[in-house]
Design a protein around this motif. Structure first.
Motif, PDB file in Angstrom:
ATOM      1  N   GLY A   1      -2.931  13.962  -6.018  1.00  0.00           N
ATOM      2  CA  GLY A   1      -3.841  12.924  -5.540  1.00  0.00           C
ATOM      3  C   GLY A   1      -3.911  12.863  -4.027  1.00  0.00           C
ATOM      4  N   CYS A   2      -3.750  14.020  -3.365  1.00  0.00           N
ATOM      5  CA  CYS A   2      -3.823  14.105  -1.902  1.00  0.00           C
ATOM      6  C   CYS A   2      -5.248  14.388  -1.455  1.00  0.00           C
ATOM      7  N   ASP A   3      -5.639  13.779  -0.370  1.00  0.00           N
ATOM      8  CA  ASP A   3      -6.941  14.082   0.224  1.00  0.00           C
ATOM      9  C   ASP A   3      -6.826  15.048   1.399  1.00  0.00           C
ATOM     10  N   ASP A   4      -5.589  15.376   1.815  1.00  0.00           N
ATOM     11  CA  ASP A   4      -5.385  16.155   3.032  1.00  0.00           C
ATOM     12  C   ASP A   4      -4.466  17.345   2.797  1.00  0.00           C
ATOM     13  N   ILE A   5      -4.893  18.488   3.309  1.00  0.00           N
ATOM     14  CA  ILE A   5      -4.096  19.711   3.291  1.00  0.00           C
ATOM     15  C   ILE A   5      -3.955  20.172   4.739  1.00  0.00           C
ATOM     16  N   PHE A   6      -2.726  20.372   5.172  1.00  0.00           N
ATOM     17  CA  PHE A   6      -2.461  20.820   6.538  1.00  0.00           C
ATOM     18  C   PHE A   6      -2.095  22.297   6.545  1.00  0.00           C
ATOM     19  N   ILE A   7      -2.676  23.038   7.490  1.00  0.00           N
ATOM     20  CA  ILE A   7      -2.363  24.451   7.652  1.00  0.00           C
ATOM     21  C   ILE A   7      -2.306  24.786   9.145  1.00  0.00           C
ATOM     22  N   GLY A   8      -1.390  25.676   9.518  1.00  0.00           N
ATOM     23  CA  GLY A   8      -1.142  25.946  10.939  1.00  0.00           C
ATOM     24  C   GLY A   8      -1.941  27.085  11.528  1.00  0.00           C
ATOM     25  N   VAL A   9      -3.212  27.216  11.144  1.00  0.00           N
ATOM     26  CA  VAL A   9      -4.020  28.285  11.740  1.00  0.00           C
ATOM     27  C   VAL A   9      -4.320  27.966  13.200  1.00  0.00           C
ATOM     28  N   ASN A  10      -4.509  29.039  13.976  1.00  0.00           N
ATOM     29  CA  ASN A  10      -4.726  28.889  15.410  1.00  0.00           C
ATOM     30  C   ASN A  10      -5.750  29.913  15.873  1.00  0.00           C
TER      31      ASN A  10
ATOM     32  N   ARG B   1     -12.585  18.518  -9.016  1.00  0.00           N
ATOM     33  CA  ARG B   1     -12.906  17.232  -9.644  1.00  0.00           C
ATOM     34  C   ARG B   1     -12.834  16.111  -8.610  1.00  0.00           C
ATOM     35  N   ALA B   2     -11.803  16.199  -7.741  1.00  0.00           N
ATOM     36  CA  ALA B   2     -11.655  15.180  -6.709  1.00  0.00           C
ATOM     37  C   ALA B   2     -12.909  15.100  -5.846  1.00  0.00           C
ATOM     38  N   GLY B   3     -13.402  16.261  -5.414  1.00  0.00           N
ATOM     39  CA  GLY B   3     -14.606  16.273  -4.587  1.00  0.00           C
ATOM     40  C   GLY B   3     -15.823  15.779  -5.334  1.00  0.00           C
ATOM     41  N   ALA B   4     -15.962  16.186  -6.603  1.00  0.00           N
ATOM     42  CA  ALA B   4     -17.108  15.772  -7.409  1.00  0.00           C
ATOM     43  C   ALA B   4     -17.123  14.274  -7.655  1.00  0.00           C
ATOM     44  N   GLU B   5     -15.924  13.672  -7.672  1.00  0.00           N
ATOM     45  CA  GLU B   5     -15.824  12.227  -7.906  1.00  0.00           C
ATOM     46  C   GLU B   5     -15.847  11.421  -6.619  1.00  0.00           C
ATOM     47  N   GLY B   6     -16.087  12.092  -5.495  1.00  0.00           N
ATOM     48  CA  GLY B   6     -16.272  11.377  -4.234  1.00  0.00           C
ATOM     49  C   GLY B   6     -15.034  11.200  -3.389  1.00  0.00           C
ATOM     50  N   ASN B   7     -13.919  11.825  -3.783  1.00  0.00           N
ATOM     51  CA  ASN B   7     -12.708  11.770  -2.952  1.00  0.00           C
ATOM     52  C   ASN B   7     -12.719  12.981  -2.024  1.00  0.00           C
ATOM     53  N   LYS B   8     -13.234  12.790  -0.828  1.00  0.00           N
ATOM     54  CA  LYS B   8     -13.420  13.921   0.090  1.00  0.00           C
ATOM     55  C   LYS B   8     -12.086  14.527   0.486  1.00  0.00           C
TER      56      LYS B   8
ATOM     57  N   MET C   1       0.853  -1.201   0.000  1.00  0.00           N
ATOM     58  CA  MET C   1       0.000   0.000   0.000  1.00  0.00           C
ATOM     59  C   MET C   1       0.883   1.243   0.000  1.00  0.00           C
ATOM     60  N   SER C   2       0.622   2.195  -0.904  1.00  0.00           N
ATOM     61  CA  SER C   2       1.447   3.386  -0.999  1.00  0.00           C
ATOM     62  C   SER C   2       1.177   4.311   0.187  1.00  0.00           C
ATOM     63  N   GLN C   3       2.182   5.106   0.543  1.00  0.00           N
ATOM     64  CA  GLN C   3       2.066   6.033   1.665  1.00  0.00           C
ATOM     65  C   GLN C   3       1.089   7.149   1.320  1.00  0.00           C
ATOM     66  N   LYS C   4       0.244   7.515   2.268  1.00  0.00           N
ATOM     67  CA  LYS C   4      -0.695   8.612   2.040  1.00  0.00           C
ATOM     68  C   LYS C   4       0.073   9.931   1.937  1.00  0.00           C
ATOM     69  N   LYS C   5      -0.443  10.832   1.104  1.00  0.00           N
ATOM     70  CA  LYS C   5       0.215  12.104   0.841  1.00  0.00           C
ATOM     71  C   LYS C   5      -0.564  13.258   1.462  1.00  0.00           C
ATOM     72  N   ALA C   6       0.161  14.318   1.763  1.00  0.00           N
ATOM     73  CA  ALA C   6      -0.483  15.542   2.245  1.00  0.00           C
ATOM     74  C   ALA C   6       0.288  16.746   1.733  1.00  0.00           C
ATOM     75  N   VAL C   7      -0.449  17.793   1.404  1.00  0.00           N
ATOM     76  CA  VAL C   7       0.159  19.088   1.129  1.00  0.00           C
ATOM     77  C   VAL C   7       0.160  19.871   2.441  1.00  0.00           C
ATOM     78  N   VAL C   8       1.310  20.438   2.789  1.00  0.00           N
ATOM     79  CA  VAL C   8       1.449  21.170   4.046  1.00  0.00           C
ATOM     80  C   VAL C   8       1.900  22.595   3.750  1.00  0.00           C
ATOM     81  N   LEU C   9       1.106  23.571   4.175  1.00  0.00           N
ATOM     82  CA  LEU C   9       1.490  24.968   4.001  1.00  0.00           C
ATOM     83  C   LEU C   9       2.526  25.325   5.055  1.00  0.00           C
ATOM     84  N   VAL C  10       3.684  25.805   4.620  1.00  0.00           N
ATOM     85  CA  VAL C  10       4.747  26.166   5.559  1.00  0.00           C
ATOM     86  C   VAL C  10       5.215  27.592   5.278  1.00  0.00           C
ATOM     87  N   SER C  11       5.358  28.350   6.341  1.00  0.00           N
ATOM     88  CA  SER C  11       5.804  29.743   6.203  1.00  0.00           C
ATOM     89  C   SER C  11       7.227  29.932   6.695  1.00  0.00           C
TER      90      SER C  11
END
Length: 226
Positions: free
Chosen positions: A114-123, A150-157, A1-11
């Motif tokens: 093809g990421c389902d997750d975006i991380f952001i450091g809001v507080n 497109r991802a959302g429309a195709e059911g990839n939340k 199984m491939s490792q899950k991916k995430a985009v992470v906003l970094v400042s």
């Protein structure tokens, strides 16, 4: 199984670096993204590159934007001074629509990867009163993201991950230290110099200093000499 991916906003700052460490600890292959948007504190971009490398980002992108073209913030308009005293309401360091612009570009990259997750450091606890750091904003943006892609429309939340949103600055620091974050590599100051040394006076510096004191951890921040 491939490792899950995430985009992470970094400042390059304390919060986003902690978020990158959290995402990595949760098993994500992290793709970090920063924005050269015309900010006056440009040394943060070098800090973002350093922390992305140290924390093992698979890839680090710097997207160039020109938010100086619209101005409206002390961070993008040199004629507006960065305040060095606490002010009420939304401060002049708020950059109009910044998180919406940044998240939208991150969202596009997440679709490409093809990421389902975006991380952001809001507080929403120890923050400067920015409206785009509130939980209701993030919830609304996630709804929009799933309608607009497109991802959302195709059911990839798609999920906007905000692991720091209800933490104090002290708790963020404690969690980061536990994950091995070297905060001496980070730059949080709104008016850091070219060497990344902090002024120690702006709102961001005050919150950061207070966080280390409350966490009972030595502050590794590099400050400008008097």
């Amino acid at each position: 199984m491939s490792q899950k991916k995430a985009v992470v906003l970094v400042s390059g700052g304390l919060d986003s670096t902690t978020v990158l460490a959290i995402a990595r600890s949760e098993g994500y292959a992290c793709y970090s993204i920063s924005f050269d948007y015309g900010q006056r504190h440009r040394s943060e971009l070098l800090a973002a590159e350093r922390t992305a490398k140290v924390l093992g980002a698979v890839e680090h992108k710097v997207i160039k934007l020109d938010l100086r073209a619209i101005g409206g913030s002390a961070l993008t308009d040199d004629s507006i001074a960065v305040p060095e005293e606490e002010t009420g309401g939304i401060p002049v360091t708020y950059v109009p629509a910044r998180n919406t612009v940044f998240l939208s570009i991150a969202l596009g990259w997440a679709e490409v990867l093809g990421c389902d997750d975006i991380f952001i450091g809001v507080n929403a606890v120890d923050f400067s009163g920015y409206p785009d750091c509130r939980p209701e904003y993030i919830a609304a943006y996630e709804v929009m993201a799933n309608l607009a892609t497109r991802a959302g429309a195709e059911g990839n939340k798609l999920h906007i991950r905000t692991p720091l949103i209800h933490l104090s600055k002290a708790d963020i620091i404690k969690q980061g230290v536990a994950l091995g974050v070297d905060y001496g590599l980070t730059v949080s100051c709104y008016q850091a110099n070219d060497q990344g040394e902090a002024c120690g006076k702006c709102d961001s510096c005050r919150l950061r200093k207070q966080g280390f004191v409350q966490a009972g951890i030595a502050d590794p921040t590099h400050y400008q000499s008097a």
